[in-house]
Design a protein around this motif. Sequence first.
Motif, short mmCIF file in Angstrom:
data_model
loop_
_atom_site.label_atom_id
_atom_site.label_comp_id
_atom_site.label_asym_id
_atom_site.label_seq_id
_atom_site.Cartn_x
_atom_site.Cartn_y
_atom_site.Cartn_z
N ILE A 15 12.72 -3.08 19.59
CA ILE A 15 11.53 -2.87 20.27
C ILE A 15 11.00 -4.44 20.59
O ILE A 15 10.38 -4.71 21.65
N GLU A 65 6.63 2.23 24.74
CA GLU A 65 5.74 1.65 23.94
C GLU A 65 5.47 -0.02 23.89
O GLU A 65 4.48 -0.42 23.15
N SER A 110 7.92 5.33 15.56
CA SER A 110 7.11 4.09 15.08
C SER A 110 7.07 3.73 13.51
O SER A 110 6.66 4.69 12.96
N ALA A 111 7.63 2.77 13.11
CA ALA A 111 7.76 2.35 11.68
C ALA A 111 6.00 2.25 11.13
O ALA A 111 5.96 2.38 10.02
N ARG A 161 -2.38 -0.81 10.86
CA ARG A 161 -2.09 0.53 10.65
C ARG A 161 -1.41 0.70 9.32
O ARG A 161 -1.86 1.89 8.87
N ARG A 194 -3.02 7.18 16.66
CA ARG A 194 -1.57 7.76 16.39
C ARG A 194 -1.61 7.69 14.77
O ARG A 194 -0.60 8.31 14.29
C1 S3P Z 1 6.38 -3.12 12.74
C2 S3P Z 1 6.81 -2.07 13.55
C3 S3P Z 1 6.83 -2.06 15.11
C4 S3P Z 1 7.04 -3.67 15.55
C5 S3P Z 1 6.02 -4.39 14.82
C6 S3P Z 1 6.17 -4.35 13.46
C7 S3P Z 1 6.48 -2.81 11.49
O1 S3P Z 1 5.71 -1.23 15.53
O2 S3P Z 1 6.71 -3.55 16.99
O3 S3P Z 1 6.04 -5.70 15.50
O4 S3P Z 1 6.38 -3.98 10.89
O5 S3P Z 1 6.29 -1.64 10.95
P1 S3P Z 1 5.45 0.02 15.91
O6 S3P Z 1 5.76 0.82 14.69
O7 S3P Z 1 4.40 0.25 16.35
O8 S3P Z 1 6.75 0.25 16.95
#
Ligand code: S3P
Length: 427
Positions: A312, A336, A166-167, A96, A124
């Motif tokens: 999370i 999530e 979501s980060a 992502r 997303r």
């Molecule tokens: C992360 C964000 C989280 C986390 C993942 C690492 C990141 O996911 O679950 O293990 O490094 O930005 P989401 O942003 O999809 O919640």
Amino acid sequence: MKIKQIDNGLKGVITVPGDKSVSHRAVMFGALAKGTTHITGFLMGEDCLSTIDCFRKMGVKIDVSDKEVVVHGVGMHGLKCPNEQLYTGNSGTTTRLLCGILAGQDFDVTMTGDASIQKRPMKRVITPLSQMGAKIDGVDGNYCPLTLHGANNKLTGITYELPVASAQIKSAVLLAGLYAEGQTTVIEPACSRDHTERMLRALGADVKSEGRTIVLTPPEDLTAKNVAVPADISSAAFFLVAGAIIPNSEITIKNVGVNPTRTGILDVLKAMGADITESNFRDEVEPTCDLTVKSSKLKGTVIGGEVIPRLIDELPVLAVAAAFAEGQTIIKDAEELKVKESNRIAAMVCELSKAGADVKETDDGMIINGGNKLSGASFETYNDHRIAMSMAICALGCEGESEILNPEVVAISYPDFFDTLKKLGGV
Ligand code: S3P
């Protein structure tokens, strides 16, 4: 991997590997910066190695030794078109965040990962990046392989309200924002981990955060800065829970990252009655401290709302803590979890039930009536590192012997997990 019930406690001082989120970002942003980045404490797990591999394929020289990872940055506009597909393995963060970076390049590239990654939703990130002007093709507009058509694209900054906290989405948008005309603003429904904002700021970018709103003004370039990666609180979580639920235990975990966007696990375990103390605080780009946990009598609690993004990845092992606590624990607002490396709600409900726990799946989490006597069983991992480690911790408290099937999956985030467990007197 066979694990027996522990009868005389887990004791020791340990270090756990570097933070996965910070390790990924140190390589990615180091690659985009001008100058050399020395990274100490880097997590040599498979996910972060996937990130290194992708950037090497785009012409970035990265030296890996026992001591450190050295990234020879190429500057924001120095990535080269790879000769082949980028392969992101099991890593959602690589996939992502790369979408955001690749959206701003002047070449086309295709990216894919393993069977789990090919099932994880990418719409997303495709949705906001498309609003910025990116052209991204994916299977059904949602899944890997993704092809990013960067050539001849011009990105424009947008204001984007995230539909989920979501980060990864936030970071993808901000990273594309580095290459956009005008400012990019992201508004979160609840605060998610802010490692991207902190690190971009440290590299000289203008990133302003106010509450749940983040505004990035695109920089000319980024300037390299060395990174000391703290120990991963998401890996420490397994031993925090183990120390709390196994009688006669005392475990100290050194130099753990305690960025407030990540410490929901500490808040919840303390609310459950866990005896956790913090010492040796250091406030760097990422704050750290040592954590000591002693066995405690846990009680049930409610875990939901704004704390969810702050813990999370720790919810599977918190479900284990709840199974050993007296009374009811409700985990809610955690939909999530269904789209992580596995469906972690279904996985934990099924595996904890095998051990004899009273646990029910709900639409957005689970309800656990703790305190049942649990018995050893053969636990599946769903090819998910955190399910494997959570059930290994559960096994320490189950009567008799348990088995963790395909335990090698822990290598995604914690290759030495079972060695550390052994050092403490487990396994
Ligand atoms: C992360 C964000 C989280 C986390 C993942 C690492 C990141 O996911 O679950 O293990 O490094 O930005 P989401 O942003 O999809 O919640």
